[in-house]
Write a protein that holds these residues in place. Structure first.
Motif, PDB file in Angstrom:
ATOM      1  N   THR A  38      27.505  21.879 -20.249  1.00 33.33           N
ATOM      2  CA  THR A  38      28.308  21.218 -19.612  1.00 33.33           C
ATOM      3  C   THR A  38      28.417  19.744 -19.776  1.00 33.33           C
ATOM      4  OG1 THR A  38      27.791  22.800 -17.699  1.00 33.33           O
ATOM      5  CG2 THR A  38      28.948  20.857 -17.170  1.00 33.33           C
ATOM      6  N   VAL A  39      27.253  19.081 -19.815  1.00 29.68           N
ATOM      7  CA  VAL A  39      27.214  17.677 -20.137  1.00 29.68           C
ATOM      8  C   VAL A  39      27.777  17.469 -21.634  1.00 29.68           C
ATOM      9  CG1 VAL A  39      25.447  15.678 -20.941  1.00 29.68           C
ATOM     10  CG2 VAL A  39      24.921  17.083 -18.838  1.00 29.68           C
ATOM     11  N   PHE A  40      27.439  18.148 -22.606  1.00 28.23           N
ATOM     12  CA  PHE A  40      28.348  18.074 -23.847  1.00 28.23           C
ATOM     13  C   PHE A  40      29.718  18.277 -23.779  1.00 28.23           C
ATOM     14  CE2 PHE A  40      24.364  19.438 -25.939  1.00 28.23           C
ATOM     15  CZ  PHE A  40      23.483  17.982 -25.899  1.00 28.23           C
ATOM     16  N   ALA A  41      30.247  19.020 -23.164  1.00 26.34           N
ATOM     17  CA  ALA A  41      31.833  19.381 -22.792  1.00 26.34           C
ATOM     18  C   ALA A  41      32.298  18.274 -21.794  1.00 26.34           C
ATOM     19  CB  ALA A  41      32.016  20.592 -22.056  1.00 26.34           C
ATOM     20  N   GLU A  42      31.877  17.747 -20.815  1.00 27.54           N
ATOM     21  CA  GLU A  42      32.498  16.842 -20.291  1.00 27.54           C
ATOM     22  C   GLU A  42      32.356  15.554 -20.766  1.00 27.54           C
ATOM     23  OE1 GLU A  42      31.383  16.444 -16.052  1.00 27.54           O
ATOM     24  OE2 GLU A  42      31.535  18.515 -15.766  1.00 27.54           O
ATOM     25  N   VAL A  43      31.229  15.125 -21.722  1.00 26.15           N
ATOM     26  CA  VAL A  43      31.319  13.905 -22.278  1.00 26.15           C
ATOM     27  C   VAL A  43      32.511  13.908 -23.427  1.00 26.15           C
ATOM     28  CG1 VAL A  43      30.048  12.744 -23.990  1.00 26.15           C
ATOM     29  CG2 VAL A  43      28.886  13.396 -21.976  1.00 26.15           C
ATOM     30  N   ALA A  44      32.708  15.005 -24.117  1.00 28.91           N
ATOM     31  CA  ALA A  44      33.429  15.137 -25.288  1.00 28.91           C
ATOM     32  C   ALA A  44      35.196  15.074 -24.587  1.00 28.91           C
ATOM     33  CB  ALA A  44      33.421  16.377 -25.825  1.00 28.91           C
ATOM     34  N   ALA A  45      35.019  15.601 -23.374  1.00 36.11           N
ATOM     35  CA  ALA A  45      36.429  15.486 -22.682  1.00 36.11           C
ATOM     36  C   ALA A  45      36.740  14.158 -22.459  1.00 36.11           C
ATOM     37  CB  ALA A  45      36.521  16.553 -21.518  1.00 36.11           C
ATOM     38  N   ASP A  46      35.627  13.453 -21.994  1.00 37.20           N
ATOM     39  CA  ASP A  46      36.016  11.836 -21.149  1.00 37.20           C
ATOM     40  C   ASP A  46      35.944  10.833 -22.491  1.00 37.20           C
ATOM     41  OD1 ASP A  46      36.031  12.897 -18.752  1.00 37.20           O
ATOM     42  OD2 ASP A  46      33.892  12.846 -18.457  1.00 37.20           O
ATOM     43  N   ILE A  47      35.479  11.058 -23.494  1.00 33.58           N
ATOM     44  CA  ILE A  47      35.185   9.966 -24.624  1.00 33.58           C
ATOM     45  C   ILE A  47      36.556   9.437 -24.977  1.00 33.58           C
ATOM     46  CG2 ILE A  47      34.814   9.842 -27.195  1.00 33.58           C
ATOM     47  CD1 ILE A  47      32.045  11.043 -26.686  1.00 33.58           C
ATOM     48  N   PRO A  48      37.615  10.060 -25.144  1.00 36.01           N
ATOM     49  CA  PRO A  48      38.865   9.563 -25.276  1.00 36.01           C
ATOM     50  C   PRO A  48      39.193   8.359 -24.569  1.00 36.01           C
ATOM     51  CG  PRO A  48      39.011  11.782 -25.766  1.00 36.01           C
ATOM     52  CD  PRO A  48      38.044  11.558 -25.003  1.00 36.01           C
ATOM     53  N   VAL A  49      38.757   8.349 -22.966  1.00 28.27           N
ATOM     54  CA  VAL A  49      39.025   7.342 -22.129  1.00 28.27           C
ATOM     55  C   VAL A  49      37.952   6.512 -21.945  1.00 28.27           C
ATOM     56  CG1 VAL A  49      40.050   7.249 -20.032  1.00 28.27           C
ATOM     57  CG2 VAL A  49      40.824   8.932 -21.215  1.00 28.27           C
ATOM     58  N   PHE A  50      36.839   7.012 -21.718  1.00 27.71           N
ATOM     59  CA  PHE A  50      35.583   6.191 -21.461  1.00 27.71           C
ATOM     60  C   PHE A  50      34.542   5.895 -22.455  1.00 27.71           C
ATOM     61  CE2 PHE A  50      37.211   8.666 -17.659  1.00 27.71           C
ATOM     62  CZ  PHE A  50      37.288   7.689 -16.848  1.00 27.71           C
ATOM     63  N   ARG A  51      33.712   5.312 -22.385  1.00 27.42           N
ATOM     64  CA  ARG A  51      32.801   4.922 -23.642  1.00 27.42           C
ATOM     65  C   ARG A  51      31.605   6.226 -23.105  1.00 27.42           C
ATOM     66  NH1 ARG A  51      34.091  -0.519 -22.164  1.00 27.42           N
ATOM     67  NH2 ARG A  51      32.925  -0.648 -20.455  1.00 27.42           N
ATOM     68  N   TRP A  52      30.726   6.411 -24.189  1.00 29.40           N
ATOM     69  CA  TRP A  52      30.003   7.485 -24.053  1.00 29.40           C
ATOM     70  C   TRP A  52      29.072   7.326 -23.129  1.00 29.40           C
ATOM     71  CZ3 TRP A  52      24.607   7.242 -24.244  1.00 29.40           C
ATOM     72  CH2 TRP A  52      24.150   6.004 -24.538  1.00 29.40           C
ATOM     73  N   TYR A  53      28.637   6.407 -22.591  1.00 27.86           N
ATOM     74  CA  TYR A  53      27.488   6.190 -21.575  1.00 27.86           C
ATOM     75  C   TYR A  53      28.035   6.236 -20.235  1.00 27.86           C
ATOM     76  CZ  TYR A  53      28.818   1.075 -21.785  1.00 27.86           C
ATOM     77  OH  TYR A  53      29.520   0.095 -21.750  1.00 27.86           O
ATOM     78  N   GLU A  54      29.451   5.771 -20.054  1.00 29.56           N
ATOM     79  CA  GLU A  54      30.027   5.994 -18.942  1.00 29.56           C
ATOM     80  C   GLU A  54      30.380   7.680 -18.860  1.00 29.56           C
ATOM     81  OE1 GLU A  54      32.838   1.872 -19.336  1.00 29.56           O
ATOM     82  OE2 GLU A  54      33.713   3.553 -19.465  1.00 29.56           O
ATOM     83  N   ALA A  55      31.024   8.239 -19.887  1.00 28.24           N
ATOM     84  CA  ALA A  55      31.039   9.484 -19.904  1.00 28.24           C
ATOM     85  C   ALA A  55      29.783  10.451 -19.554  1.00 28.24           C
ATOM     86  CB  ALA A  55      31.792  10.104 -21.499  1.00 28.24           C
ATOM     87  N   ALA A  56      28.673   9.927 -20.011  1.00 22.86           N
ATOM     88  CA  ALA A  56      27.690  10.547 -19.216  1.00 22.86           C
ATOM     89  C   ALA A  56      27.204  10.278 -18.209  1.00 22.86           C
ATOM     90  CB  ALA A  56      26.137  10.150 -20.275  1.00 22.86           C
ATOM     91  N   ILE A  57      27.314   9.082 -17.592  1.00 21.50           N
ATOM     92  CA  ILE A  57      27.302   8.912 -16.047  1.00 21.50           C
ATOM     93  C   ILE A  57      28.164   9.826 -15.107  1.00 21.50           C
ATOM     94  CG2 ILE A  57      27.291   7.470 -14.394  1.00 21.50           C
ATOM     95  CD1 ILE A  57      26.624   5.288 -16.286  1.00 21.50           C
ATOM     96  N   ILE A  58      29.581  10.050 -15.779  1.00 19.97           N
ATOM     97  CA  ILE A  58      30.630  10.638 -14.789  1.00 19.97           C
ATOM     98  C   ILE A  58      30.211  12.078 -15.242  1.00 19.97           C
ATOM     99  CG2 ILE A  58      32.797  11.486 -15.293  1.00 19.97           C
ATOM    100  CD1 ILE A  58      33.678   8.694 -16.140  1.00 19.97           C
TER     101      ILE A  58
END
Length: 451
Positions: A38-58
């Motif tokens: 789930t973490v990997f999937a959501e980070v991958a989905a958020d990276i186009p808009v957020f930085r990687w650490y932001e995506a990880a927090i989200i």
């Protein structure tokens, strides 16, 4: 999930949380390694808009939201959504509480890292609605398809095919009208009546599919900039779309579950009525049998033999067939009662009754006529047959040795029989057989006499 997310990262329907929640529900919270996926999937989905650490927090916010929802559902005892009560509890635990907490946390992340122009409450509301709709639309669908890890046929049944085709046709017509008549406001509210009709006519599995398809269609349209709710900013259009999808989902899924419960209660009521009717029929049959049976011997009683024998007599007279009546009397029965007691006398009568039950033809009928006297109705029995039957019964009884209350007793019976004549009725037949029995008694007992 890009097809439900606007270019600036605003999700109309956020789906990943529902997948994780369903996995937890189906596996009862086991297999924690799914969190990494789930973490990997959501980070991958958020990276186009957020930085990687932001995506990880989200991603961490979303996981927190899912676990809060899962914990509430476990406390409420909800693992499936096929009852109205379960639907209400899921709505409170997931879309209302879990997604709301996720929206509050997620808005903090957005405001802290991006300092968005929108207010904190506005961001929290969009996040809340997006996650709530993802849970509301996707969770019932996945739980309808999967149950305890096994794929079910609930949403792929052949009798749903026409419904699926009709739904796709309605959505295609709606999208086509929007594309053709761009200046005409075609509110999604026109989709609500067919959705409710589908929920009424078909079952929950179809309703979950129809809600998911319609919701995704509207999400794609609004994120593509189609003004479904008039000229307004994109964020306002997304909020209106979320509100409509929320209302449509609640109404369609709730209506489908309500109709399913009504059908279930109707079926259960019909089953209870059928069971009760069957029990009453059995009781009536037992009462009828008790009303027709002599309790001591298990034979028919006098009233029952009169009704049945009258029918046999009428039928034999109508078709010119023979019939015989045999009257049996236990010899010296008063002496048995006086010498051995009434309990032994009852055993004697029961033994004679068993002899009749075991020795007669299936077409014959026997009854305890009164006291120590018995009667046999023998259709299709002429003089030779009746005489042979009477002699056989007399010999069988005479060959019995009855053991009761420490005594060994030998008994005999006297038998008189009469044959059906034109113009007879059951009373006349019985009277002549009784006269023949009197002769058998007079001529020494343990013998057969013909009227």
């Amino acid at each position: 999930m890009a097809f439900t997310t606007s270019p600036d990262g605003v999700a109309v329907i956020w789906l990943p949380n529902a997948f994780l929640l369903v996995a937890l529900l189906l596996n009862r919270g086991r297999h924690a390694w799914m969190l990494l996926l789930t973490v990997f999937a959501e980070v991958a989905a958020d990276i186009p808009v957020f930085r990687w650490y932001e995506a990880a927090i989200i991603s961490g916010v979303n996981i927190t939201e899912v676990f809060i929802t899962y914990g509430l559902l476990r406390c409420l005892g909800v693992l499936r959504l096929e009852r109205l009560e379960s639907q209400v509890r899921f709505l409170v635990a997931g879309p209302l509480i879990g997604a709301f907490i996720g929206g509050l946390l997620g808005a903090v992340v957005i405001k802290y890292f991006h300092g968005a122009e929108e207010s904190y409450l506005s961001i929290a509301r969009v996040w809340w609605f997006g996650d709530a709709l993802g849970l509301l639309v996707t969770t019932p669908l996945l739980l309808s398809i999967f149950h305890h890890g096994k794929v079910r046929s609930l949403v792929v049944r052949r009798d749903y095919l026409a419904g699926y085709l009709a739904l796709i046709a309605v959505l295609a017509i709606y999208v086509s009208l929007i594309v053709i008549y761009k200046d005409v406001l075609l509110t999604p509210a026109i989709l609500l009546p067919p959705m409710l009709y589908a929920a009424h006519r078909l079952k929950l599995g179809f309703a979950t599919v129809s809600v998911a398809l319609t919701s995704l269609t509207l999400a794609i349209l609004v994120t593509a900039g189609v003004p479904l709710f008039g000229d307004a900013r994109l964020i306002v259009g997304i909020l209106h779309a979320q509100e409509f999808i929320f209302i449509m989902s609640i109404m369609s899924l709730g209506f489908a579950v309500l109709m399913a419960e009504i059908e279930q209660h109707k079926y259960q009521l019909e089953q209870r009525v059928a069971d009760r009717t069957r029990e009453l029929a059995q009781l009536n049959q037992q009462l009828t049998l008790m009303a027709q049976t002599d309790a001591l011997t298990g034979l028919l009683n006098r009233r029952a033999i009169f009704e049945l024998a009258t029918q046999d007599v009428d039928r034999c007279l109508r078709y010119g067939r023979p019939l015989a009546i045999l009257m049996l009397d236990v010899d010296m029965f008063k002496l048995v009662n006086d010498q051995y007691g009434h309990q032994v006398g009852d055993v004697v009568l029961a033994r004679v009754g068993r002899v009749l039950q075991e020795s007669l033809r299936t077409s014959d009928k026997s009854a305890r006529y009164g006291g120590e006297e018995f009667i046999v109705v023998a259709p299709e029995a002429n003089e030779a047959t009746a005489s042979e039957l009477a002699e056989r019964l007399r010999e069988i009884v005479a060959g019995q040795t009855i053991q009761a209350e420490g005594y060994e007793i030998k008994i005999t019976v006297s038998i008189g029989f009469s044959l059906l004549r034109q113009g007879d009725d059951f009373a006349q037949l019985t009277k002549r057989a009784d006269e023949a029995l009197y002769l058998a008694k007079r001529y020494g007992r343990n013998r057969v006499e013909k009227a």
